[in-house]
Write a protein that holds these residues in place. Sequence first.
Motif, short mmCIF file in Angstrom:
data_model
loop_
_atom_site.label_atom_id
_atom_site.label_comp_id
_atom_site.label_asym_id
_atom_site.label_seq_id
_atom_site.Cartn_x
_atom_site.Cartn_y
_atom_site.Cartn_z
N SER A 8 0.83 -1.21 0.00
CA SER A 8 0.00 0.00 0.00
C SER A 8 0.87 1.26 0.00
N ALA A 9 1.99 1.21 0.67
CA ALA A 9 2.91 2.36 0.67
C ALA A 9 3.48 2.58 -0.72
N CYS A 10 3.83 1.50 -1.42
CA CYS A 10 4.35 1.63 -2.79
C CYS A 10 3.28 2.18 -3.72
N ALA A 11 2.05 1.78 -3.55
CA ALA A 11 0.96 2.27 -4.40
C ALA A 11 0.77 3.77 -4.21
N GLN A 12 0.87 4.28 -2.99
CA GLN A 12 0.72 5.71 -2.73
C GLN A 12 1.85 6.49 -3.39
N ASN A 13 3.07 6.02 -3.34
CA ASN A 13 4.19 6.72 -3.97
C ASN A 13 4.00 6.79 -5.48
N THR A 14 3.49 5.72 -6.07
CA THR A 14 3.26 5.71 -7.50
C THR A 14 2.26 6.79 -7.89
N LYS A 15 1.20 6.95 -7.13
CA LYS A 15 0.21 7.98 -7.42
C LYS A 15 0.83 9.36 -7.32
N GLU A 16 1.65 9.58 -6.32
CA GLU A 16 2.28 10.88 -6.15
C GLU A 16 3.19 11.19 -7.33
N VAL A 17 3.92 10.21 -7.80
CA VAL A 17 4.80 10.42 -8.94
C VAL A 17 3.98 10.76 -10.17
N LYS A 18 2.89 10.07 -10.38
CA LYS A 18 2.04 10.35 -11.53
C LYS A 18 1.48 11.76 -11.45
N VAL A 19 1.04 12.17 -10.28
CA VAL A 19 0.51 13.51 -10.11
C VAL A 19 1.58 14.54 -10.42
N ASN A 20 2.79 14.33 -9.95
CA ASN A 20 3.88 15.26 -10.23
C ASN A 20 4.19 15.33 -11.71
N LYS A 21 4.20 14.19 -12.40
CA LYS A 21 4.47 14.19 -13.84
C LYS A 21 3.40 14.97 -14.59
N VAL A 22 2.15 14.81 -14.22
CA VAL A 22 1.06 15.53 -14.88
C VAL A 22 1.21 17.02 -14.66
N SER A 23 1.54 17.44 -13.45
CA SER A 23 1.67 18.87 -13.19
C SER A 23 2.83 19.46 -13.97
N VAL A 24 3.91 18.73 -14.13
CA VAL A 24 5.04 19.22 -14.91
C VAL A 24 4.64 19.36 -16.37
N VAL A 25 3.92 18.38 -16.90
CA VAL A 25 3.48 18.44 -18.29
C VAL A 25 2.56 19.64 -18.49
N LYS A 26 1.66 19.87 -17.56
CA LYS A 26 0.74 21.01 -17.69
C LYS A 26 1.51 22.33 -17.67
N GLU A 27 2.51 22.46 -16.81
CA GLU A 27 3.30 23.68 -16.75
C GLU A 27 4.01 23.92 -18.08
N THR A 28 4.54 22.86 -18.69
CA THR A 28 5.23 22.98 -19.97
C THR A 28 4.27 23.43 -21.05
N GLU A 29 3.06 22.87 -21.07
CA GLU A 29 2.07 23.25 -22.07
C GLU A 29 1.68 24.71 -21.91
N ILE A 30 1.56 25.18 -20.71
CA ILE A 30 1.19 26.58 -20.47
C ILE A 30 2.26 27.49 -21.05
N VAL A 31 3.53 27.16 -20.86
CA VAL A 31 4.61 27.98 -21.40
C VAL A 31 4.53 28.00 -22.92
N LYS A 32 4.33 26.85 -23.56
CA LYS A 32 4.26 26.81 -25.02
C LYS A 32 3.05 27.58 -25.53
N ASP A 33 1.90 27.45 -24.87
CA ASP A 33 0.71 28.16 -25.30
C ASP A 33 0.88 29.67 -25.17
N SER A 34 1.75 30.09 -24.26
CA SER A 34 1.91 31.52 -24.05
C SER A 34 2.87 32.16 -25.05
#
Length: 133
Positions: A13-39
């Motif tokens: 269960s601890a490993c599953a929680q870390n995986t979710k956190e990593v996925k959330v971080n990757k998504v937020s990084v991708v969104k930040e990159t898209e915002i820069v390109k769109d601007s």
Amino acid sequence: MKYFYLIILIIMSACAQNTKEVKVNKVSVVKETEIVKDSISSQKLMKLSKTAAIQQYGAPASKEQFTLGEAYGEFRNNITNTYISDQRAPETIFIEELTWEKDQDTWITVWYEVQDKKSIPKETYIWDKGTEF
């Protein structure tokens, strides 16, 4: 034996929680990159030096250098039309052409005139990917 299964369940269960956190971080990084390109816009690029544009938007997808007299073709008409015909003839005006990906469907190109080791933005052009000139 019960303790062994309990320990394995806790570890899983601890490993599953870390995986979710990593996925959330990757998504937020991708969104930040898209915002820069769109601007990226023509107006913003015309206010930035070449160095400042690269710092703000990252390395361009392509980079070319040529004299204004060598700027042939429909694509480069935008930069050649910026100058009157008398200015186009001499080989003394050096141009740097940088192209960034604006979004998944379009590119944005900016042409800089090189003057005394400075690059001054002269013209921009937004065009669709897959366009043939």
